[in-house]
Design a protein around this motif. Sequence first.
Motif, PDB file in Angstrom:
ATOM      1  N   GLY A  32       0.814  -1.213   0.000  1.00 59.64           N
ATOM      2  CA  GLY A  32       0.000   0.000   0.000  1.00 59.64           C
ATOM      3  C   GLY A  32       0.845   1.260   0.000  1.00 59.64           C
ATOM      4  N   LEU A  33       1.922   1.237   0.777  1.00 57.83           N
ATOM      5  CA  LEU A  33       2.801   2.409   0.852  1.00 57.83           C
ATOM      6  C   LEU A  33       3.435   2.688  -0.515  1.00 57.83           C
ATOM      7  CD1 LEU A  33       4.087   4.511   2.714  1.00 57.83           C
ATOM      8  CD2 LEU A  33       5.904   2.871   3.197  1.00 57.83           C
ATOM      9  N   HIS A  34       3.872   1.623  -1.181  1.00 54.41           N
ATOM     10  CA  HIS A  34       4.488   1.790  -2.503  1.00 54.41           C
ATOM     11  C   HIS A  34       3.474   2.384  -3.485  1.00 54.41           C
ATOM     12  CE1 HIS A  34       7.329   1.126  -5.688  1.00 54.41           C
ATOM     13  NE2 HIS A  34       6.514   0.312  -6.340  1.00 54.41           N
ATOM     14  N   ALA A  35       2.231   1.870  -3.434  1.00 54.24           N
ATOM     15  CA  ALA A  35       1.199   2.375  -4.349  1.00 54.24           C
ATOM     16  C   ALA A  35       0.949   3.859  -4.113  1.00 54.24           C
ATOM     17  CB  ALA A  35      -0.098   1.579  -4.161  1.00 54.24           C
ATOM     18  N   VAL A  36       0.880   4.261  -2.851  1.00 56.79           N
ATOM     19  CA  VAL A  36       0.601   5.670  -2.530  1.00 56.79           C
ATOM     20  C   VAL A  36       1.774   6.554  -2.958  1.00 56.79           C
ATOM     21  CG1 VAL A  36       0.266   7.269  -0.598  1.00 56.79           C
ATOM     22  CG2 VAL A  36      -1.076   5.167  -0.739  1.00 56.79           C
ATOM     23  N   ARG A  37       2.979   6.062  -2.766  1.00 55.67           N
ATOM     24  CA  ARG A  37       4.138   6.851  -3.222  1.00 55.67           C
ATOM     25  C   ARG A  37       4.119   7.011  -4.735  1.00 55.67           C
ATOM     26  NH1 ARG A  37       8.856   4.342   0.692  1.00 55.67           N
ATOM     27  NH2 ARG A  37       8.513   5.780   2.425  1.00 55.67           N
ATOM     28  N   LEU A  38       3.779   5.938  -5.459  1.00 56.34           N
ATOM     29  CA  LEU A  38       3.720   6.032  -6.914  1.00 56.34           C
ATOM     30  C   LEU A  38       2.642   7.026  -7.355  1.00 56.34           C
ATOM     31  CD1 LEU A  38       4.038   2.334  -8.181  1.00 56.34           C
ATOM     32  CD2 LEU A  38       5.750   4.143  -8.322  1.00 56.34           C
ATOM     33  N   ALA A  39       1.545   7.077  -6.600  1.00 59.46           N
ATOM     34  CA  ALA A  39       0.437   7.953  -6.983  1.00 59.46           C
ATOM     35  C   ALA A  39       0.781   9.426  -6.784  1.00 59.46           C
ATOM     36  CB  ALA A  39      -0.811   7.593  -6.167  1.00 59.46           C
ATOM     37  N   ALA A  40       1.785   9.727  -5.941  1.00 56.75           N
ATOM     38  CA  ALA A  40       2.217  11.112  -5.697  1.00 56.75           C
ATOM     39  C   ALA A  40       1.010  12.030  -5.487  1.00 56.75           C
ATOM     40  CB  ALA A  40       3.085  11.610  -6.857  1.00 56.75           C
ATOM     41  N   LEU A  41       0.210  11.700  -4.472  1.00 56.64           N
ATOM     42  CA  LEU A  41      -1.038  12.430  -4.222  1.00 56.64           C
ATOM     43  C   LEU A  41      -0.774  13.901  -3.907  1.00 56.64           C
ATOM     44  CD1 LEU A  41      -2.785   9.845  -1.876  1.00 56.64           C
ATOM     45  CD2 LEU A  41      -3.232  10.240  -4.304  1.00 56.64           C
ATOM     46  N   ARG A  42      -1.559  14.768  -4.492  1.00 58.02           N
ATOM     47  CA  ARG A  42      -1.495  16.188  -4.121  1.00 58.02           C
ATOM     48  C   ARG A  42      -2.398  16.401  -2.906  1.00 58.02           C
ATOM     49  NH1 ARG A  42      -2.558  16.296  -9.389  1.00 58.02           N
ATOM     50  NH2 ARG A  42      -4.669  17.052  -9.012  1.00 58.02           N
ATOM     51  N   PRO A  43      -2.098  17.429  -2.077  1.00 54.25           N
ATOM     52  CA  PRO A  43      -2.966  17.694  -0.916  1.00 54.25           C
ATOM     53  C   PRO A  43      -4.416  17.870  -1.365  1.00 54.25           C
ATOM     54  CG  PRO A  43      -0.975  19.032  -0.814  1.00 54.25           C
ATOM     55  CD  PRO A  43      -0.957  18.352  -2.148  1.00 54.25           C
ATOM     56  N   GLY A  44      -5.309  17.222  -0.680  1.00 54.79           N
ATOM     57  CA  GLY A  44      -6.730  17.337  -0.992  1.00 54.79           C
ATOM     58  C   GLY A  44      -7.187  16.434  -2.131  1.00 54.79           C
ATOM     59  N   ALA A  45      -6.297  15.605  -2.662  1.00 59.33           N
ATOM     60  CA  ALA A  45      -6.656  14.765  -3.817  1.00 59.33           C
ATOM     61  C   ALA A  45      -7.782  13.800  -3.459  1.00 59.33           C
ATOM     62  CB  ALA A  45      -5.426  13.984  -4.275  1.00 59.33           C
ATOM     63  N   LYS A  46      -8.598  13.511  -4.474  1.00 60.18           N
ATOM     64  CA  LYS A  46      -9.578  12.432  -4.335  1.00 60.18           C
ATOM     65  C   LYS A  46      -8.973  11.191  -4.962  1.00 60.18           C
ATOM     66  CE  LYS A  46     -13.784  15.184  -4.560  1.00 60.18           C
ATOM     67  NZ  LYS A  46     -14.927  15.579  -5.404  1.00 60.18           N
ATOM     68  N   LEU A  47      -9.143  10.058  -4.329  1.00 62.36           N
ATOM     69  CA  LEU A  47      -8.629   8.850  -4.952  1.00 62.36           C
ATOM     70  C   LEU A  47      -9.610   7.707  -4.761  1.00 62.36           C
ATOM     71  CD1 LEU A  47      -6.089   6.933  -2.849  1.00 62.36           C
ATOM     72  CD2 LEU A  47      -6.856   9.145  -2.057  1.00 62.36           C
ATOM     73  N   ALA A  48      -9.710   6.866  -5.766  1.00 65.97           N
ATOM     74  CA  ALA A  48     -10.553   5.678  -5.686  1.00 65.97           C
ATOM     75  C   ALA A  48      -9.657   4.473  -5.440  1.00 65.97           C
ATOM     76  CB  ALA A  48     -11.332   5.492  -6.990  1.00 65.97           C
ATOM     77  N   ILE A  49     -10.042   3.659  -4.467  1.00 64.45           N
ATOM     78  CA  ILE A  49      -9.314   2.421  -4.175  1.00 64.45           C
ATOM     79  C   ILE A  49     -10.240   1.271  -4.568  1.00 64.45           C
ATOM     80  CG2 ILE A  49      -8.227   1.033  -2.379  1.00 64.45           C
ATOM     81  CD1 ILE A  49      -7.862   3.720  -0.812  1.00 64.45           C
ATOM     82  N   LEU A  50      -9.827   0.528  -5.576  1.00 61.98           N
ATOM     83  CA  LEU A  50     -10.706  -0.525  -6.093  1.00 61.98           C
ATOM     84  C   LEU A  50     -10.450  -1.821  -5.333  1.00 61.98           C
ATOM     85  CD1 LEU A  50     -10.444   0.224  -9.924  1.00 61.98           C
ATOM     86  CD2 LEU A  50     -11.921   1.261  -8.188  1.00 61.98           C
TER      87      LEU A  50
END
Length: 210
Positions: A167-185
Motif C-alpha cells: 500500500g505504501l508503494h502504491a501511494v508513493r507512486l500515486a504522488a497524491l497532491r494535498p486534498g486529492a480524491k482517490l478511488a481504491i478498487l
Amino acid sequence: MRSRPSICHRSLHEDRLFTRLRKLDVAEAPRPKLQRPGDVLVHIERVGVCGSDVHYYLHGRIGDQLVQYPATVGHECAGTVVELGPAVRGLRVGDRVAVEPAFVCGECDQCRAGRENTCRKLKFMGCPNEEAGAVAEYRLLPAQNCVPVPAALDLDLAALVEPLAVGLHAVRLAALRPGAKLAILGAGPIGLSVLLCAKGSGPCTPMLPT
Ligand SMILES: [Zn+2]
Ligand SMILES: [Zn+2]
C-alpha cells in the motif's frame, strides 16, 4: 496463523505442506542449520494469508506458476531470531523481526541500480519453485531480509508489514497532491493498506467503491 509455543530445543520442526490441491498437511523436517555466514534462523510466529496463497490452495496455480506438490506456502510473516551466522551485524538472538519475503542477489544490474524488486535472480518465499514458504516453525533467512521491530509492536502487526508496504508503494507512486480524491478498487487487505497509507500521507479523500 499462530504457530504453537516455542519448542526451540527440538532437532525437528514442523512444516505445513500442500500435499495436493486443497490439502494442507503437517510434516516433520530437520530443523534448518545455518549455511551461509549471513544467514539468520528465525522462529516463525505469525504468518498472514495472502490472496496468492488462496489461489495456490484453491487452484494450484497463478497463471503459469504451478504448484509442485509437496509445496510450502506463505510469505507475510514475523518471528524471533534464534541463531545468527558469524557475519550477521545489526541483529541479536531474541530480536523480533518482520520479514521481507523477496530474496535478491545484490549483484545483477537491477540490484546494482537500486531496483532490487526486479532482481534477475529474485526468489520469493512460498512461490512455486522459488524459496520455501513461511508456514513452518523455523526458516533460514538472509539477515538483510529480517527487519527488527520495536519491542512494543505486536507480532500480529509485524506480519502485516509486508502487505502494508504494498500500500505504501502504491501511494508513493500515486504522488497524491494535498486534498486529492482517490478511488481504491477493492477493500481487501491490500486496498485497506492503501487506504491507511493514503490517509497517513496527508489530507485526501479516499473512496472505496463497494
Ligand atoms: Zn502477499
Ligand atoms: Zn539481483
